[in-house]
Design a protein around this motif. Sequence first.
Motif, PDB file in Angstrom:
ATOM      1  N   PRO A  56       0.834  -1.215   0.000  1.00  0.00           N
ATOM      2  CA  PRO A  56       0.000   0.000   0.000  1.00  0.00           C
ATOM      3  C   PRO A  56       0.865   1.260   0.000  1.00  0.00           C
ATOM      4  CG  PRO A  56      -0.748  -1.579   1.662  1.00  0.00           C
ATOM      5  CD  PRO A  56       0.572  -2.075   1.174  1.00  0.00           C
ATOM      6  N   GLN A  57       0.601   2.125  -0.958  1.00  0.00           N
ATOM      7  CA  GLN A  57       1.356   3.381  -1.095  1.00  0.00           C
ATOM      8  C   GLN A  57       0.417   4.475  -1.587  1.00  0.00           C
ATOM      9  OE1 GLN A  57       5.465   2.497  -2.988  1.00  0.00           O
ATOM     10  NE2 GLN A  57       4.310   0.595  -3.269  1.00  0.00           N
ATOM     11  N   ARG A  58       0.881   5.721  -1.503  1.00  0.00           N
ATOM     12  CA  ARG A  58       0.049   6.875  -1.866  1.00  0.00           C
ATOM     13  C   ARG A  58       0.460   7.419  -3.240  1.00  0.00           C
ATOM     14  NH1 ARG A  58      -2.712   7.604   2.701  1.00  0.00           N
ATOM     15  NH2 ARG A  58      -1.616   7.241   4.695  1.00  0.00           N
ATOM     16  N   LEU A  59      -0.538   7.768  -4.041  1.00  0.00           N
ATOM     17  CA  LEU A  59      -0.278   8.402  -5.328  1.00  0.00           C
ATOM     18  C   LEU A  59       0.171   9.849  -5.118  1.00  0.00           C
ATOM     19  CD1 LEU A  59      -3.343   7.174  -7.434  1.00  0.00           C
ATOM     20  CD2 LEU A  59      -1.051   6.162  -7.284  1.00  0.00           C
ATOM     21  N   GLY A 118      -6.759   7.587  -1.207  1.00  0.00           N
ATOM     22  CA  GLY A 118      -6.109   6.795  -0.171  1.00  0.00           C
ATOM     23  C   GLY A 118      -5.074   5.853  -0.749  1.00  0.00           C
ATOM     24  N   LEU A 119      -4.751   4.819  -0.023  1.00  0.00           N
ATOM     25  CA  LEU A 119      -3.679   3.896  -0.389  1.00  0.00           C
ATOM     26  C   LEU A 119      -4.075   3.008  -1.567  1.00  0.00           C
ATOM     27  CD1 LEU A 119      -2.880   2.840   3.268  1.00  0.00           C
ATOM     28  CD2 LEU A 119      -1.429   4.304   1.839  1.00  0.00           C
ATOM     29  N   PRO A 121      -2.446  -0.572  -3.658  1.00  0.00           N
ATOM     30  CA  PRO A 121      -1.387  -1.589  -3.707  1.00  0.00           C
ATOM     31  C   PRO A 121      -0.562  -1.423  -4.982  1.00  0.00           C
ATOM     32  CG  PRO A 121      -3.574  -2.577  -3.358  1.00  0.00           C
ATOM     33  CD  PRO A 121      -3.782  -1.167  -3.801  1.00  0.00           C
ATOM     34  N   LEU A 122       0.740  -1.213  -4.824  1.00  0.00           N
ATOM     35  CA  LEU A 122       1.637  -0.968  -5.950  1.00  0.00           C
ATOM     36  C   LEU A 122       2.985  -1.631  -5.702  1.00  0.00           C
ATOM     37  CD1 LEU A 122       0.889   2.847  -6.302  1.00  0.00           C
ATOM     38  CD2 LEU A 122       0.198   1.086  -7.942  1.00  0.00           C
ATOM     39  N   PRO A 123       3.772  -1.895  -6.759  1.00  0.00           N
ATOM     40  CA  PRO A 123       5.112  -2.443  -6.565  1.00  0.00           C
ATOM     41  C   PRO A 123       5.977  -1.481  -5.749  1.00  0.00           C
ATOM     42  CG  PRO A 123       4.436  -2.676  -8.852  1.00  0.00           C
ATOM     43  CD  PRO A 123       3.424  -1.783  -8.193  1.00  0.00           C
ATOM     44  N   TYR A 124       6.843  -2.043  -4.910  1.00  0.00           N
ATOM     45  CA  TYR A 124       7.717  -1.235  -4.061  1.00  0.00           C
ATOM     46  C   TYR A 124       8.986  -0.919  -4.840  1.00  0.00           C
ATOM     47  CZ  TYR A 124      10.352   0.242   0.053  1.00  0.00           C
ATOM     48  OH  TYR A 124      11.093   0.962   0.955  1.00  0.00           O
ATOM     49  N   MET A 125       9.277   0.373  -5.035  1.00  0.00           N
ATOM     50  CA  MET A 125      10.331   0.805  -5.951  1.00  0.00           C
ATOM     51  C   MET A 125      11.600   1.287  -5.252  1.00  0.00           C
ATOM     52  SD  MET A 125       8.874   0.233  -8.856  1.00  0.00           S
ATOM     53  CE  MET A 125       9.865   1.100 -10.075  1.00  0.00           C
ATOM     54  N   ALA A 126      11.609   1.402  -3.936  1.00  0.00           N
ATOM     55  CA  ALA A 126      12.766   1.978  -3.243  1.00  0.00           C
ATOM     56  C   ALA A 126      13.955   1.034  -3.253  1.00  0.00           C
ATOM     57  CB  ALA A 126      12.386   2.334  -1.809  1.00  0.00           C
ATOM     58  N   ARG A 127      15.164   1.639  -3.188  1.00  0.00           N
ATOM     59  CA  ARG A 127      16.419   0.891  -3.121  1.00  0.00           C
ATOM     60  C   ARG A 127      17.263   1.433  -1.969  1.00  0.00           C
ATOM     61  NH1 ARG A 127      19.287   2.571  -7.868  1.00  0.00           N
ATOM     62  NH2 ARG A 127      17.882   4.375  -7.792  1.00  0.00           N
ATOM     63  N   GLN A 128      18.340   0.725  -1.656  1.00  0.00           N
ATOM     64  CA  GLN A 128      19.253   1.181  -0.616  1.00  0.00           C
ATOM     65  C   GLN A 128      20.071   2.368  -1.098  1.00  0.00           C
ATOM     66  OE1 GLN A 128      21.272  -1.714   1.893  1.00  0.00           O
ATOM     67  NE2 GLN A 128      20.287  -3.386   0.765  1.00  0.00           N
ATOM     68  N   LEU A 129      20.729   3.037  -0.145  1.00  0.00           N
ATOM     69  CA  LEU A 129      21.503   4.235  -0.444  1.00  0.00           C
ATOM     70  C   LEU A 129      22.562   3.995  -1.518  1.00  0.00           C
ATOM     71  CD1 LEU A 129      22.131   7.202   0.302  1.00  0.00           C
ATOM     72  CD2 LEU A 129      23.692   6.324   2.061  1.00  0.00           C
ATOM     73  N   ASP A 130      23.166   2.810  -1.529  1.00  0.00           N
ATOM     74  CA  ASP A 130      24.204   2.514  -2.521  1.00  0.00           C
ATOM     75  C   ASP A 130      23.631   2.050  -3.854  1.00  0.00           C
ATOM     76  OD1 ASP A 130      23.288  -0.009  -1.939  1.00  0.00           O
ATOM     77  OD2 ASP A 130      25.191  -0.786  -1.165  1.00  0.00           O
ATOM     78  N   GLY A 131      22.310   2.081  -4.001  1.00  0.00           N
ATOM     79  CA  GLY A 131      21.671   1.697  -5.248  1.00  0.00           C
ATOM     80  C   GLY A 131      21.262   0.246  -5.323  1.00  0.00           C
ATOM     81  N   SER A 132      21.666  -0.557  -4.360  1.00  0.00           N
ATOM     82  CA  SER A 132      21.312  -1.972  -4.386  1.00  0.00           C
ATOM     83  C   SER A 132      19.875  -2.169  -3.914  1.00  0.00           C
ATOM     84  CB  SER A 132      22.270  -2.772  -3.498  1.00  0.00           C
ATOM     85  OG  SER A 132      22.185  -2.338  -2.151  1.00  0.00           O
ATOM     86  N   ALA A 133      19.356  -3.349  -4.157  1.00  0.00           N
ATOM     87  CA  ALA A 133      17.969  -3.645  -3.789  1.00  0.00           C
ATOM     88  C   ALA A 133      17.861  -3.962  -2.303  1.00  0.00           C
ATOM     89  CB  ALA A 133      17.459  -4.824  -4.611  1.00  0.00           C
ATOM     90  N   TRP A 134      16.717  -3.605  -1.741  1.00  0.00           N
ATOM     91  CA  TRP A 134      16.397  -4.061  -0.389  1.00  0.00           C
ATOM     92  C   TRP A 134      15.955  -5.523  -0.462  1.00  0.00           C
ATOM     93  CZ3 TRP A 134      17.564  -1.480   3.863  1.00  0.00           C
ATOM     94  CH2 TRP A 134      17.647  -0.085   3.839  1.00  0.00           C
ATOM     95  N   GLU A 135      16.612  -6.361   0.340  1.00  0.00           N
ATOM     96  CA  GLU A 135      16.253  -7.777   0.382  1.00  0.00           C
ATOM     97  C   GLU A 135      15.548  -8.148   1.681  1.00  0.00           C
ATOM     98  OE1 GLU A 135      16.497  -9.446  -2.208  1.00  0.00           O
ATOM     99  OE2 GLU A 135      18.119  -8.604  -3.420  1.00  0.00           O
ATOM    100  N   GLU A 136      15.679  -7.320   2.693  1.00  0.00           N
ATOM    101  CA  GLU A 136      15.055  -7.541   3.995  1.00  0.00           C
ATOM    102  C   GLU A 136      14.964  -6.202   4.707  1.00  0.00           C
ATOM    103  OE1 GLU A 136      17.496 -10.262   6.101  1.00  0.00           O
ATOM    104  OE2 GLU A 136      19.357  -9.158   5.719  1.00  0.00           O
ATOM    105  N   GLU A 157      -6.263   2.300   8.708  1.00  0.00           N
ATOM    106  CA  GLU A 157      -6.496   2.808   7.356  1.00  0.00           C
ATOM    107  C   GLU A 157      -6.373   1.688   6.327  1.00  0.00           C
ATOM    108  OE1 GLU A 157      -4.752   6.148   4.188  1.00  0.00           O
ATOM    109  OE2 GLU A 157      -3.687   5.750   6.074  1.00  0.00           O
ATOM    110  N   GLU A 158      -5.351   0.849   6.468  1.00  0.00           N
ATOM    111  CA  GLU A 158      -5.163  -0.228   5.499  1.00  0.00           C
ATOM    112  C   GLU A 158      -6.259  -1.279   5.609  1.00  0.00           C
ATOM    113  OE1 GLU A 158      -1.276  -1.896   5.313  1.00  0.00           O
ATOM    114  OE2 GLU A 158      -0.270   0.049   5.130  1.00  0.00           O
ATOM    115  N   ILE A 159      -6.673  -1.586   6.821  1.00  0.00           N
ATOM    116  CA  ILE A 159      -7.754  -2.566   6.989  1.00  0.00           C
ATOM    117  C   ILE A 159      -9.009  -2.088   6.280  1.00  0.00           C
ATOM    118  CG2 ILE A 159      -9.314  -3.636   8.654  1.00  0.00           C
ATOM    119  CD1 ILE A 159      -6.986  -3.694  10.629  1.00  0.00           C
ATOM    120  N   GLU A 160      -9.350  -0.821   6.488  1.00  0.00           N
ATOM    121  CA  GLU A 160     -10.585  -0.307   5.902  1.00  0.00           C
ATOM    122  C   GLU A 160     -10.436  -0.055   4.403  1.00  0.00           C
ATOM    123  OE1 GLU A 160     -14.112   2.564   7.363  1.00  0.00           O
ATOM    124  OE2 GLU A 160     -12.099   3.336   7.652  1.00  0.00           O
ATOM    125  N   ARG A 161      -9.259   0.379   3.965  1.00  0.00           N
ATOM    126  CA  ARG A 161      -9.058   0.720   2.550  1.00  0.00           C
ATOM    127  C   ARG A 161      -8.925  -0.524   1.674  1.00  0.00           C
ATOM    128  NH1 ARG A 161      -9.467   2.171  -1.905  1.00  0.00           N
ATOM    129  NH2 ARG A 161      -8.177   3.632  -3.096  1.00  0.00           N
TER     130      ARG A 161
END
Length: 555
Positions: A56-59, A118-119, A121-136, A157-161
Amino acid sequence: MSSSPNERPSSARPRIAVFAGPTATILNTPDLVTSNKARTRHGLPVGPERFDMLRPQRLARPVTVYVEAFSAHPLEADASDLYAPPDGWLDSDGGFHDERPSGPAIPVFAIELLPEDGLYPLPYMARQLDGSAWEEAGADPVASRQTFLPDARRLYEEIERLGVSDLGVPVELTSRADFEFFRAAPSGGYTTGADGERAGRDFFSYYPYHLQSEPGLNHLAHVTNRVQGVLDTGSFSGVQWLEGSPTIEETLYWLGLLIDTHVPIVGHTAQRRHGSTSADGDRNIVDGVKYIASEIALGNDGDDQVGAVVIVDELAYTARDVTKVDARPGGYEVAGGHGGIVADLGGYGPPQLTFRPARNHTHCSHVRLPELPTEVQGVTGSLDGGIAITAVKTKDENGLVPDAMPVVTLTKYGRYALAQLGEDGVPSADDEIELFARINANLAQNALSGIVCEGMSPFAMAEPTKNAALSVAIYSGMPVVRVGRGNTGGMAYRTDPAFVSGNNLTATKARILLMAALLKLGALPPAKDPFRPTPAERRATAEAVIQYQELFDTH
């Protein structure tokens, strides 16, 4: 002018206070892992998963999307004659047409998505500071993002949305009640800025597991004062308390004993993280709202007749009787062999109350905050140097004094313990070094203290050497409660006038009640020589223990 806690809010619409408590799986979320869409965009190795996890993310701005008609269910197209025409068609080049074009075309619905919706559901696009992917959750073993929510606002909010009721409409939260969100020893914290919070001091999580932290006795005092202060406004129809499943039974029992209120106190846990497959906590919260809004716990006078309850798996358990037995949904049972389940939240019908407990609680508890004295008798000294009575200030204008909270420890019986007889043939307690160390530590550091002995099932007796050591504790001013191990069914009878019988309480619940009783009654009168009390000292102790027993018989 605020209302009295004895008054219900004047509005017919329920207003619920929601407290975020510690180590709460119900407030925990799966790790945020970088999606394959982001990995592809930035040239990173993609994962093996067929689909990206949607979070869940915001437009940030409005966008129009075209959704293929009849794609919400495999049998929608089978009933296409029941549907109105779609909004338009997309041709083979992706062009939109109000009228169906010649050649291949896909019927679509045109949907304008707005930030204010509201929220989503979308793909999570963020990465770590060094550009690598978040794995955990963590970038390294120490520096870690938090997975726990700081309070329950986002959770609700997520439960209701994003939640869907059985009838295909949104779940009923804000349509049933208004909510105000509070933090009391929460699971997540705001760590940046001048007033940054610190794990283990201001918030308490268990994940990542090597960074687990736990609240202490002083935090329990703050929690009590916080909850009472909120309810003293008279603005709320009930409380929802969110905490980890292994410990909520203790906190809810404590709140049910100490909090002076006429509205329901409801606790919720989860065995699975919010947002994971079959997250049980979401349903538990919805059921709690139904329970409070339905007013089934209220008597004809409008007062709560049930006391603090834990609502999980579509059942309401009294906080005094519930215990966790397994780490999966359905992993809760009634301890003590009698009753415990007071309401059914399952099915399509309204909640149903099954019975009202006979034990005292909340507004009728004899250990609720207004009934507690501001000062009680404590003990200090040592077994070798002598024991003196000292005054302990337990309550002030803010409520409980954190530094005065009683320390109650547990000891457990097991057959084939190290035992020996003294010169007079009487069992010697000399080898009970742990108990004697605890007695001396309590006398040196904790003016209010006691011990719970989990003895044999069901009668709560322990081996003679342990009994002898516990007697020293009693005549040092520390009340000792006996309970049986397992599901005792209330057979921990009073067989010795110096000991308190815990009836059908588990050891952990007896500990909670003994802490409250110490705030009410203070320490027992100490003997001049705890190893050899005089007959008069024994009688004085037995008379003081009666007051403790009355609390254990009625709460």
